[in-house]
Scaffold this motif. Structure first.
Motif, PDB file in Angstrom:
ATOM      1  N   VAL A  75      23.602   5.404 -22.516  1.00  0.00           N
ATOM      2  CA  VAL A  75      24.667   4.602 -22.002  1.00  0.00           C
ATOM      3  C   VAL A  75      25.884   5.529 -22.390  1.00  0.00           C
ATOM      4  O   VAL A  75      26.087   5.651 -23.655  1.00  0.00           O
ATOM      5  CB  VAL A  75      24.938   3.249 -22.862  1.00  0.00           C
ATOM      6  CG1 VAL A  75      25.982   2.372 -22.146  1.00  0.00           C
ATOM      7  CG2 VAL A  75      23.421   2.329 -22.232  1.00  0.00           C
ATOM      8  N   HIS A  76      26.756   5.541 -21.691  1.00  0.00           N
ATOM      9  CA  HIS A  76      28.084   6.183 -21.859  1.00  0.00           C
ATOM     10  C   HIS A  76      29.102   5.570 -21.197  1.00  0.00           C
ATOM     11  O   HIS A  76      29.064   5.571 -20.013  1.00  0.00           O
ATOM     12  CB  HIS A  76      27.953   7.798 -21.702  1.00  0.00           C
ATOM     13  CG  HIS A  76      29.417   8.666 -22.049  1.00  0.00           C
ATOM     14  ND1 HIS A  76      29.684   8.902 -23.182  1.00  0.00           N
ATOM     15  CD2 HIS A  76      30.354   9.016 -21.361  1.00  0.00           C
ATOM     16  CE1 HIS A  76      30.859   9.488 -23.250  1.00  0.00           C
ATOM     17  NE2 HIS A  76      31.315   9.423 -22.034  1.00  0.00           N
ATOM     18  N   ASN A  77      30.299   5.232 -21.923  1.00  0.00           N
ATOM     19  CA  ASN A  77      31.244   4.728 -21.242  1.00  0.00           C
ATOM     20  C   ASN A  77      30.958   3.417 -20.412  1.00  0.00           C
ATOM     21  O   ASN A  77      31.159   3.169 -19.038  1.00  0.00           O
ATOM     22  CB  ASN A  77      32.186   5.443 -20.436  1.00  0.00           C
ATOM     23  CG  ASN A  77      33.192   6.360 -21.393  1.00  0.00           C
ATOM     24  OD1 ASN A  77      33.223   6.083 -22.485  1.00  0.00           O
ATOM     25  ND2 ASN A  77      33.458   7.412 -20.802  1.00  0.00           N
ATOM     26  N   LYS A  78      30.043   2.717 -20.857  1.00  0.00           N
ATOM     27  CA  LYS A  78      29.374   1.302 -20.160  1.00  0.00           C
ATOM     28  C   LYS A  78      28.609   1.666 -18.979  1.00  0.00           C
ATOM     29  O   LYS A  78      28.295   0.586 -18.185  1.00  0.00           O
ATOM     30  CB  LYS A  78      30.314   0.305 -19.971  1.00  0.00           C
ATOM     31  CG  LYS A  78      31.398  -0.086 -21.038  1.00  0.00           C
ATOM     32  CD  LYS A  78      32.254  -1.242 -20.686  1.00  0.00           C
ATOM     33  CE  LYS A  78      32.982  -1.527 -21.861  1.00  0.00           C
ATOM     34  NZ  LYS A  78      33.967  -2.555 -21.687  1.00  0.00           N
ATOM     35  N   LYS A  79      28.295   2.930 -18.711  1.00  0.00           N
ATOM     36  CA  LYS A  79      27.294   3.321 -17.613  1.00  0.00           C
ATOM     37  C   LYS A  79      26.035   3.785 -18.198  1.00  0.00           C
ATOM     38  O   LYS A  79      25.962   4.480 -19.211  1.00  0.00           O
ATOM     39  CB  LYS A  79      27.974   4.665 -17.082  1.00  0.00           C
ATOM     40  CG  LYS A  79      29.422   4.614 -16.466  1.00  0.00           C
ATOM     41  CD  LYS A  79      29.404   3.887 -15.261  1.00  0.00           C
ATOM     42  CE  LYS A  79      30.631   4.073 -14.566  1.00  0.00           C
ATOM     43  NZ  LYS A  79      31.214   3.068 -13.624  1.00  0.00           N
ATOM     44  N   VAL A  80      25.163   3.090 -17.482  1.00  0.00           N
ATOM     45  CA  VAL A  80      23.619   3.300 -17.816  1.00  0.00           C
ATOM     46  C   VAL A  80      22.952   4.523 -17.087  1.00  0.00           C
ATOM     47  O   VAL A  80      23.111   4.501 -15.877  1.00  0.00           O
ATOM     48  CB  VAL A  80      22.857   1.883 -17.593  1.00  0.00           C
ATOM     49  CG1 VAL A  80      21.314   2.199 -17.738  1.00  0.00           C
ATOM     50  CG2 VAL A  80      23.421   0.707 -18.203  1.00  0.00           C
ATOM     51  N   TYR A  81      22.623   5.380 -17.768  1.00  0.00           N
ATOM     52  CA  TYR A  81      21.981   6.663 -17.456  1.00  0.00           C
ATOM     53  C   TYR A  81      20.544   6.846 -17.473  1.00  0.00           C
ATOM     54  O   TYR A  81      19.851   6.378 -18.466  1.00  0.00           O
ATOM     55  CB  TYR A  81      22.624   8.005 -17.936  1.00  0.00           C
ATOM     56  CG  TYR A  81      23.944   8.280 -17.911  1.00  0.00           C
ATOM     57  CD1 TYR A  81      24.176   9.408 -17.120  1.00  0.00           C
ATOM     58  CD2 TYR A  81      24.818   7.551 -18.435  1.00  0.00           C
ATOM     59  CE1 TYR A  81      25.637   9.691 -16.983  1.00  0.00           C
ATOM     60  CE2 TYR A  81      26.289   7.676 -18.230  1.00  0.00           C
ATOM     61  CZ  TYR A  81      26.624   9.067 -17.770  1.00  0.00           C
ATOM     62  OH  TYR A  81      27.878   9.112 -17.281  1.00  0.00           O
ATOM     63  N   TYR A  82      19.738   7.037 -16.215  1.00  0.00           N
ATOM     64  CA  TYR A  82      18.197   7.312 -16.396  1.00  0.00           C
ATOM     65  C   TYR A  82      18.143   8.481 -16.185  1.00  0.00           C
ATOM     66  O   TYR A  82      18.746   9.414 -15.463  1.00  0.00           O
ATOM     67  CB  TYR A  82      17.846   6.502 -15.203  1.00  0.00           C
ATOM     68  CG  TYR A  82      17.123   5.016 -15.925  1.00  0.00           C
ATOM     69  CD1 TYR A  82      15.735   4.768 -15.734  1.00  0.00           C
ATOM     70  CD2 TYR A  82      18.025   3.938 -16.401  1.00  0.00           C
ATOM     71  CE1 TYR A  82      15.525   3.535 -16.288  1.00  0.00           C
ATOM     72  CE2 TYR A  82      17.563   2.907 -16.716  1.00  0.00           C
ATOM     73  CZ  TYR A  82      16.494   2.660 -16.796  1.00  0.00           C
ATOM     74  OH  TYR A  82      16.095   1.428 -17.499  1.00  0.00           O
ATOM     75  N   ARG A  83      16.982   9.040 -16.438  1.00  0.00           N
ATOM     76  CA  ARG A  83      16.709  10.820 -16.387  1.00  0.00           C
ATOM     77  C   ARG A  83      15.446  10.825 -15.539  1.00  0.00           C
ATOM     78  O   ARG A  83      14.467  10.263 -15.871  1.00  0.00           O
ATOM     79  CB  ARG A  83      16.424  11.584 -17.982  1.00  0.00           C
ATOM     80  CG  ARG A  83      15.633  12.602 -17.490  1.00  0.00           C
ATOM     81  CD  ARG A  83      16.525  13.743 -18.485  1.00  0.00           C
ATOM     82  NE  ARG A  83      15.985  15.129 -18.116  1.00  0.00           N
ATOM     83  CZ  ARG A  83      15.411  15.787 -18.721  1.00  0.00           C
ATOM     84  NH1 ARG A  83      15.213  15.458 -20.193  1.00  0.00           N
ATOM     85  NH2 ARG A  83      14.913  17.053 -18.408  1.00  0.00           N
ATOM     86  N   SER A  84      15.640  11.750 -14.588  1.00  0.00           N
ATOM     87  CA  SER A  84      14.162  11.915 -13.714  1.00  0.00           C
ATOM     88  C   SER A  84      13.722  13.418 -14.317  1.00  0.00           C
ATOM     89  O   SER A  84      14.526  14.233 -14.493  1.00  0.00           O
ATOM     90  CB  SER A  84      14.806  12.252 -12.158  1.00  0.00           C
ATOM     91  OG  SER A  84      13.678  12.890 -11.780  1.00  0.00           O
ATOM     92  N   ARG A  85      12.454  13.302 -14.629  1.00  0.00           N
ATOM     93  CA  ARG A  85      11.830  14.479 -15.314  1.00  0.00           C
ATOM     94  C   ARG A  85      10.236  14.707 -14.671  1.00  0.00           C
ATOM     95  O   ARG A  85       9.624  13.666 -14.471  1.00  0.00           O
ATOM     96  CB  ARG A  85      11.778  14.308 -16.886  1.00  0.00           C
ATOM     97  CG  ARG A  85      11.205  15.287 -17.615  1.00  0.00           C
ATOM     98  CD  ARG A  85      11.426  14.754 -19.148  1.00  0.00           C
ATOM     99  NE  ARG A  85      10.624  15.922 -20.027  1.00  0.00           N
ATOM    100  CZ  ARG A  85       9.507  15.384 -20.533  1.00  0.00           C
ATOM    101  NH1 ARG A  85       9.196  14.369 -20.477  1.00  0.00           N
ATOM    102  NH2 ARG A  85       8.860  16.558 -21.086  1.00  0.00           N
TER     103      ARG A  85
END
Length: 158
Positions: A75-85
């Motif tokens: 999470v960065h600046n209230k944004k949720v990040y998901y990773r595709s791998r």
């Protein structure tokens, strides 16, 4: 014609180790994190017990012919990040839309988990595949043991 299923790490690990990242003992997730203010990923948390990894697979009979995984990254600046791998399709099944099906399924998973952004580090040889489903390149590259990669992302919420 092809259908994306939810698989397990046991389904994909042999493919990752033999074809995608030969010579590496692949883990379910890695510790890279990234956000829109960075050009390249950096090391962050590593939690091998994380249960939110979703392994998408395409099978013909009992053979996995394509795979991709997606998991919560940060999470960065209230944004949720998901990773595709780990996007991989068997060579004889490439250029049939399977990679796009796997990526679209991964995007759906991230949306269901209320993610704001999905990101990845594709090899330069697969950038067009990611672009075809709406990923944008950061136009910065880095080299590892498996080729030249870039950072690509897709905004899921405006």
């Amino acid at each position: 014609m092809y259908k994306v299923l939810v698989g397990t790490f046991d389904d994909v690990k042999p493919l990752w180790d033999k074809f995608l990242w030969p010579g590496r003992n692949s883990k379910r997730i890695n510790n890279w994190i990234w956000n829109l203010t960075e050009s390249l990923p950096s090391e962050g948390r590593l939690n091998e017990n994380i249960s939110e990894v979703t392994f998408h697979i395409v099978k013909i009979d009992d053979r996995v012919i394509g795979t991709n995984s997606v998991y919560f990254s940060n999470v960065h600046n209230k944004k949720v990040y998901y990773r595709s791998r780990g996007l991989w399709v068997a060579p004889e099944f490439r250029n049939k839309g399977i990679a796009q099906l796997l990526l679209k399924s991964s995007i759906k998973t991230t949306i269901k988990n209320d993610a704001d952004i999905i990101w990845t580090c594709p090899r330069n040889t697969s950038i067009n595949t990611y672009n075809s489903v709406g990923f944008v390149d950061r136009e910065v590259t880095f080299k590892n043991n498996y080729g030249i990669n870039t950072v690509s992302f897709k905004l899921l919420k405006q």
